[in-house]
Scaffold this active site. Structure first.
Site, mmCIF file in Angstrom:
data_model
loop_
_atom_site.group_PDB
_atom_site.id
_atom_site.type_symbol
_atom_site.label_atom_id
_atom_site.label_comp_id
_atom_site.label_asym_id
_atom_site.label_seq_id
_atom_site.Cartn_x
_atom_site.Cartn_y
_atom_site.Cartn_z
ATOM 1 N NE ARG A 102 1.155 4.694 -1.451
ATOM 2 C CZ ARG A 102 0.003 5.170 -1.010
ATOM 3 N NH1 ARG A 102 -0.334 5.026 0.264
ATOM 4 N NH2 ARG A 102 -0.835 5.792 -1.796
ATOM 5 C CB THR A 106 -1.320 -3.825 -2.749
ATOM 6 O OG1 THR A 106 0.064 -3.460 -2.939
ATOM 7 C CG2 THR A 106 -1.691 -4.946 -3.703
ATOM 8 C CG ASP A 198 1.868 10.786 -6.393
ATOM 9 O OD1 ASP A 198 3.025 11.211 -6.176
ATOM 10 O OD2 ASP A 198 1.635 9.588 -6.596
ATOM 11 C CG ASP A 201 2.903 11.538 -9.750
ATOM 12 O OD1 ASP A 201 4.027 11.019 -9.942
ATOM 13 O OD2 ASP A 201 1.837 10.901 -9.838
HETATM 14 C C1 PRP Z 1 4.799 8.149 -1.270
HETATM 15 C C2 PRP Z 1 5.384 8.999 -0.174
HETATM 16 C C3 PRP Z 1 5.713 7.993 0.890
HETATM 17 C C4 PRP Z 1 4.622 6.966 0.723
HETATM 18 C C5 PRP Z 1 3.607 7.128 1.827
HETATM 19 O O1 PRP Z 1 5.800 7.540 -2.002
HETATM 20 O O2 PRP Z 1 6.490 9.750 -0.581
HETATM 21 O O3 PRP Z 1 6.988 7.392 0.710
HETATM 22 O O4 PRP Z 1 3.997 7.215 -0.542
HETATM 23 O O5 PRP Z 1 2.619 6.164 1.755
HETATM 24 P P1 PRP Z 1 2.410 5.051 2.876
HETATM 25 O O6 PRP Z 1 2.492 5.736 4.194
HETATM 26 O O7 PRP Z 1 1.038 4.534 2.560
HETATM 27 O O8 PRP Z 1 3.461 4.000 2.696
HETATM 28 P P2 PRP Z 1 5.550 6.713 -3.350
HETATM 29 O O9 PRP Z 1 5.556 5.242 -3.072
HETATM 30 O O10 PRP Z 1 4.351 7.256 -4.075
HETATM 31 O O11 PRP Z 1 6.884 6.961 -4.157
HETATM 32 P P3 PRP Z 1 7.546 8.310 -4.763
HETATM 33 O O12 PRP Z 1 8.058 9.101 -3.601
HETATM 34 O O13 PRP Z 1 8.630 7.754 -5.613
HETATM 35 O O14 PRP Z 1 6.496 9.054 -5.557
HETATM 36 N N1 URA Z 2 1.736 9.332 -1.248
HETATM 37 C C1 URA Z 2 1.438 10.573 -1.707
HETATM 38 O O1 URA Z 2 2.248 11.187 -2.415
HETATM 39 N N2 URA Z 2 0.247 11.103 -1.390
HETATM 40 C C2 URA Z 2 -0.654 10.467 -0.625
HETATM 41 O O2 URA Z 2 -1.734 11.028 -0.371
HETATM 42 C C3 URA Z 2 -0.333 9.178 -0.164
HETATM 43 C C4 URA Z 2 0.875 8.644 -0.472
#
Ligand code: PRP
Ligand code: URA
Length: 207
Positions: A102, A106, A198, A201
């Site tokens: 993400r 945005t 997150d 994280d």
């Molecule tokens: C997080 C999570 C999902 C996404 C959900 O990933 O693991 O993939 O956000 O958000 P959405 O429904 O609004 O698309 P992130 O992009 O933070 O990546 P990561 O898993 O590498 O931390």
């Molecule tokens: N991704 C996350 O890890 N947490 C949230 O709350 C939304 C997207």
């Protein structure tokens, strides 16, 4: 679209640990795995089986064996936290990977990696990503699976939102969702409220 909220006490207890700010990365990983096991048991309730007979020490017993092709697809990174628990239940499943990120401003997800097994079209696919926030990532992953011919997909997530479910339903009404919670809202940065922060994280100690 079928949405299954798993209210089992063990699932809800693990979810409480994941939500709690004081939970460290080691505990976070452990409880993500426990919760995923229970989600996966529910999501696989309708797997096809075939009849068999097994030899026991005292005779023969009728048996049912899991049948059919299963592919598990974790969304990188956070979906990796759910993979091992599912493979413990389904050791012969094949695994595909989809990498999505993400944008921090945005919240729109973009694809940076995709590696799906050959001949995935006839398989039942378990798409695993712990957070379904806006639903953009899930729709992007489901689009890739649909382009590969997949017609039977179940989405396993730990926390979903009302908005995210509606977004997935509009784009992929046939995909069933299994989750431990449907949270009410998103904040200005599109994080789930109350959510758990997150996920990636907290899992990997990044921020
Ligand atoms: C997080 C999570 C999902 C996404 C959900 O990933 O693991 O993939 O956000 O958000 P959405 O429904 O609004 O698309 P992130 O992009 O933070 O990546 P990561 O898993 O590498 O931390
Ligand atoms: N991704 C996350 O890890 N947490 C949230 O709350 C939304 C997207």
């Amino acid at each position: 679209m079928p949405v299954h909220v798993i209210t089992h006490p063990i699932v809800q207890d693990a979810l409480a640990t994941l939500r709690r700010t004081a939970t460290d990365a080691a505990e976070f990983r452990r409880h993500a795995g426990r919760l995923t096991t229970a989600l996966a048991v529910e999501a696989t309730r309708t797997l096809p089986t075939r009849d068999a007979t097994v030899d026991t020490p005292l005779g023969q017993a009728p048996a049912q064996l899991v049948d059919g092709e299963i592919v598990v697809v974790p969304v990188l990174r956070a979906g990796l936290s759910m993979l091992d628990a599912i493979l413990d239940l389904l050791p012969s499943a094949r695994v595909g990977y989809i990498g999505l990120q993400r944008d921090e401003q945005t919240a729109v997800a973009s694809t940076y990696y995709s590696k799906l097994p050959e001949q995935i079209a006839g398989a039942r696919v378990l798409l695993v990503d712990p957070m379904l926030a806006t639903g953009g990532s899930a729709v992007a992953a489901l689009d890739l699976l649909s382009d590969a011919g997949v017609r039977d997909t179940q989405v396993l997530c730990i926390v979903a939102t009302v908005e995210g479910i509606a977004t997935v339903e509009a784009a992929h009404p046939q995909a069933a969702i299994y989750t431990a919670s449907v949270d009410p809202t998103l904040n200005g940065q599109k994080f789930i409220v109350p959510g758990l922060g997150d996920f990636g994280d907290r899992l990997y100690g990044t921020d």
